[in-house]
Design an enzyme around this catalytic site. Structure first.
Site, PDB file in Angstrom:
ATOM      1  N   ASP A 298      27.422  20.152  80.979  1.00  0.00           N
ATOM      2  CA  ASP A 298      27.727  21.116  82.039  1.00  0.00           C
ATOM      3  C   ASP A 298      26.555  21.139  83.002  1.00  0.00           C
ATOM      4  O   ASP A 298      25.495  20.557  82.740  1.00  0.00           O
ATOM      5  CB  ASP A 298      27.943  22.512  81.422  1.00  0.00           C
ATOM      6  CG  ASP A 298      28.508  23.545  82.398  1.00  0.00           C
ATOM      7  OD1 ASP A 298      29.038  23.150  83.459  1.00  0.00           O
ATOM      8  OD2 ASP A 298      28.411  24.755  82.104  1.00  0.00           O
ATOM      9  N   HIS A 299      26.743  21.797  84.121  1.00  0.00           N
ATOM     10  CA  HIS A 299      25.640  22.119  85.026  1.00  0.00           C
ATOM     11  C   HIS A 299      25.284  23.590  84.841  1.00  0.00           C
ATOM     12  O   HIS A 299      26.156  24.454  84.889  1.00  0.00           O
ATOM     13  CB  HIS A 299      26.048  21.894  86.487  1.00  0.00           C
ATOM     14  CG  HIS A 299      26.226  20.453  86.842  1.00  0.00           C
ATOM     15  ND1 HIS A 299      27.250  20.006  87.648  1.00  0.00           N
ATOM     16  CD2 HIS A 299      25.510  19.354  86.504  1.00  0.00           C
ATOM     17  CE1 HIS A 299      27.152  18.688  87.786  1.00  0.00           C
ATOM     18  NE2 HIS A 299      26.107  18.275  87.099  1.00  0.00           N
ATOM     19  N   PHE A 472      30.304  26.107  85.846  1.00  0.00           N
ATOM     20  CA  PHE A 472      31.716  25.862  85.500  1.00  0.00           C
ATOM     21  C   PHE A 472      32.093  24.389  85.672  1.00  0.00           C
ATOM     22  O   PHE A 472      33.130  24.070  86.244  1.00  0.00           O
ATOM     23  CB  PHE A 472      32.648  26.760  86.329  1.00  0.00           C
ATOM     24  CG  PHE A 472      32.392  28.233  86.160  1.00  0.00           C
ATOM     25  CD1 PHE A 472      32.854  28.903  85.033  1.00  0.00           C
ATOM     26  CD2 PHE A 472      31.675  28.951  87.105  1.00  0.00           C
ATOM     27  CE1 PHE A 472      32.619  30.264  84.867  1.00  0.00           C
ATOM     28  CE2 PHE A 472      31.431  30.309  86.949  1.00  0.00           C
ATOM     29  CZ  PHE A 472      31.905  30.965  85.828  1.00  0.00           C
ATOM     30  N   HIS A 473      31.249  23.493  85.137  1.00  0.00           N
ATOM     31  CA  HIS A 473      31.494  22.055  85.252  1.00  0.00           C
ATOM     32  C   HIS A 473      31.481  21.356  83.888  1.00  0.00           C
ATOM     33  O   HIS A 473      30.792  20.355  83.713  1.00  0.00           O
ATOM     34  CB  HIS A 473      30.425  21.413  86.153  1.00  0.00           C
ATOM     35  CG  HIS A 473      30.433  21.904  87.556  1.00  0.00           C
ATOM     36  ND1 HIS A 473      29.355  21.725  88.417  1.00  0.00           N
ATOM     37  CD2 HIS A 473      31.381  22.553  88.276  1.00  0.00           C
ATOM     38  CE1 HIS A 473      29.643  22.259  89.591  1.00  0.00           C
ATOM     39  NE2 HIS A 473      30.863  22.770  89.529  1.00  0.00           N
ATOM     40  N   PRO A 474      32.247  21.825  82.900  1.00  0.00           N
ATOM     41  CA  PRO A 474      32.213  21.148  81.596  1.00  0.00           C
ATOM     42  C   PRO A 474      32.902  19.787  81.654  1.00  0.00           C
ATOM     43  O   PRO A 474      33.894  19.600  82.359  1.00  0.00           O
ATOM     44  CB  PRO A 474      32.974  22.115  80.675  1.00  0.00           C
ATOM     45  CG  PRO A 474      33.912  22.831  81.582  1.00  0.00           C
ATOM     46  CD  PRO A 474      33.171  22.978  82.889  1.00  0.00           C
TER      47      PRO A 474
END
EC number: 1.1.99.1
Length: 562
Positions: A298-299, A472-474
């Site tokens: 993620d980020h 919110f970048h999984p």
């Protein structure tokens, strides 16, 4: 019920597949979505400026939570994912960022993934896109997804922030998705010319949903994929509140597009994954693949917030008495404050010369507020979202039950490597220097957060532990490749099985430098041609920037922070 293809998940990739596969009138497709429709009169999902609202409820958001994150003071952290037609493209921040060309070239270094290089993928980014200023070597002009560019004069803070980055010695770039990602510049957005969110439901499904060969079922919670030996032959799901499963057969393939959190869960419930985990829940093993649910990435990001000395921020738009006028202007004219996500400027930099391409991303926002709409500062302000791009930290997604309604155990292991801490310390200090450039002098007031008293490595680390949040970048939990932890091959086919592919952000071997939605759509477009047996689009010949050891910035800062 029988279909040629069953697609699980009507999200950023699933809707692409549903639309492209049904272009052939002889191909039948069932599209299953656990959420509901994307109601076009619901401002929460359709108004770009309302992007925080879907994250505050559960109608459009799975609202997952992590297990206590051991390096983040054991916080349980948000992990919002989209639920409904459009998936996460229905609730995301609408930033149209593709990542860096070298991300994809890096994927293509893996044996067997040679056709995933940037120049092989660029034609599919272009195919998906209609950019409002027209097509060129990097951008499309007639694709399903509307992309809007930032226009001059929207807010003086955008240009001031870009100029501050340039004054700090970093490059200016006119297109973060064009020749050169590295630098500061305007940010493209997935917003229609009429000021509406350009989700994949709007862009893709709107043109396909009336086709007789496409069947769409909403409120259809996939329980599991069923197999005949090693071949996936169908899907079983629960409709609405029913406890009686419905099933359909797939004559050709099951296409799993449920995203980086749900796709590994569905595989695990279906008997595909780590044998020990499946045995724990008495799930019959169909095929052992230890990589299912692993490699989670993620980020992580944090906000640096500043008081704004001039009344030019979006603070008045947060006042309830101003919102009816903003809403009416958006509803009837598709214009005004409501028609933008207000992430209209940003940038990518290398924090140190050891990085071959940018490792830090900036989003600029002309208001001081949390991404999910909470903790708004009650005064004029602005903020920088800043975070590292390719953390070495890895986590996992593992089922906790056979019940499809039970959320899984999610652990990102955020900040588990020393590189993470160094990157965040660098990011905060560089951001402060950028914020103290002359371009922002007339606007910049006091530092609201973290606050000027937060200076030492230990203080910065503690701030990150307590305040950093997910972007919110999984991704990465069904990774593409050919090593022992890979789940799918270069065409998305699950190793060791037949008739089953995964097509979504979970197949990314390594997270990209930027927001994920544009690349997830590209993956859908590229895989659609593979599934249909079509020749790949001709490889692009566009040029792209490679730093090749160039200094990370052209000159030292023009002034000291203090």
């Amino acid at each position: 019920m029988q279909f040629d293809y069953i697609i699980i998940g009507a999200g950023s990739a699933g809707n692409v597949l549903a639309t492209r596969l049904t272009e052939d009138p002889n191909t039948t497709v069932l599209l299953l979505e656990a959420g509901g429709p994307d109601y076009r009169f619901d401002f929460r999902t359709q108004m770009p400026a309302a992007l925080a609202f879907p994250l505050q409820g559960k109608r459009y958001n799975w609202a997952y939570e992590t297990e206590p994150e051991p390096f983040m003071n054991n916080r349980r952290m948000e992990c919002g994912r989209g639920k409904g037609l459009g998936g996460s493209s229905l609730i995301n921040g609408m930033c149209y960022i593709r990542g860096n060309a070298l991300d994809l070239d890096n994927w293509a270094q893996e044996p067997g993934l040679e056709n995933w290089s940037y120049l092989d993928c660029l034609p599919y980014y272009r195919k998906a896109e209609t950019r409002d200023v027209g097509e060129n070597d990097y951008h499309g002009g007639d694709g399903p997804v509307s992309v809007t560019t930032s226009k001059p004069g929207v807010n003086p803070l955008f240009e001031a922030m870009i100029e501050a980055g340039v004054q700090a010695g970093y490059p200016r770039t006119d297109d973060l998705n064009g020749y050169q990602q590295e630098g500061f510049g305007p940010m493209d957005r997935t917003v229609t010319p009429h000021g509406r969110r350009a989700s994949t439901a709007r862009g893709y499904l709107d043109q396909a949903k009336s086709r007789p060969n496409l069947t769409i079922r909403t409120h259809a919670m996939t329980d599991h994929i069923f197999f005949d030996g090693k071949r996936a032959v169908g899907v079983e799901w629960l409709e609405g509140d029913s406890t009686i499963p419905t099933r359909a057969a797939a004559n050709k393939e099951v296409l799993l597009c449920a995203g980086a959190i749900a796709s590994p869960q569905i595989l695990q419930r279906s008997g595909v994954g780590n044998a020990e985990l499946l045995a724990e829940f008495d799930i019959p093993l169909v095929h052992e693949l230890p990589g299912v649910g692993e490699n989670l990435q993620d980020h992580l990001e944090m906000y640096l917030q500043y008081e704004c000395k001039e009344p030019v921020s979006l603070y008045p738009a947060l006042q309830w008495w101003n919102q009816p006028k903003i809403g009416a202007e958006w509803l009837f004219g598709g214009t005004g404050v409501g028609a933008s996500n207000h992430f209209e400027a940003g940038g990518f930099i290398r924090s140190r010369e050891e990085f071959a391409w940018p490792n830090i991303q900036y989003h600029f926002l002309p208001v001081a507020i949390n991404y999910n709409g909470s903790n708004a500062v009650k005064e004029h302000g602005f903020q920088c979202h800043v975070g590292s791009m390719r953390s070495p930290s890895r986590g996992h997604v593992r089922i906790k039950s056979r019940d499809p309604h039970q959320h899984p155990a999610i652990l990102f292991n955020y900040m588990s490597h020393e590189q993470d801490w160094q990157e965040f310390r660098d990011a905060i200090r560089i951001t402060r220097e950028i914020m103290h450039q002359p371009a922002l002098d007339q606007y910049r007031g006091r530092e609201i957060s973290p606050g000027v008293e937060c200076q030492t490595d230990e203080q910065l680390d503690e701030f990150v532990r307590n305040h950093a949040e997910t972007a919110f970048h999984p991704c990465g939990t069904c990774k593409m490749g050919y090593d022992e932890m890979a789940v799918v091959d270069a065409e998305g086919r699950v190793h060791g099985l037949e008739g089953l592919r995964v097509v979504d952000a979970s197949i990314m071997p390594q997270i990209i430098t930027g927001n994920l939605n544009a690349t997830t759509i590209m993956i859908g477009e590229k895989m659609a041609d593979m599934i249909r047996g079509k020749d790949a689009l001709p490889r692009s010949t566009a040029r792209y920037f490679v730093a090749n050891g160039m200094p990370v910035r052209a000159k030292k800062m023009s002034r000291d922070v203090n």
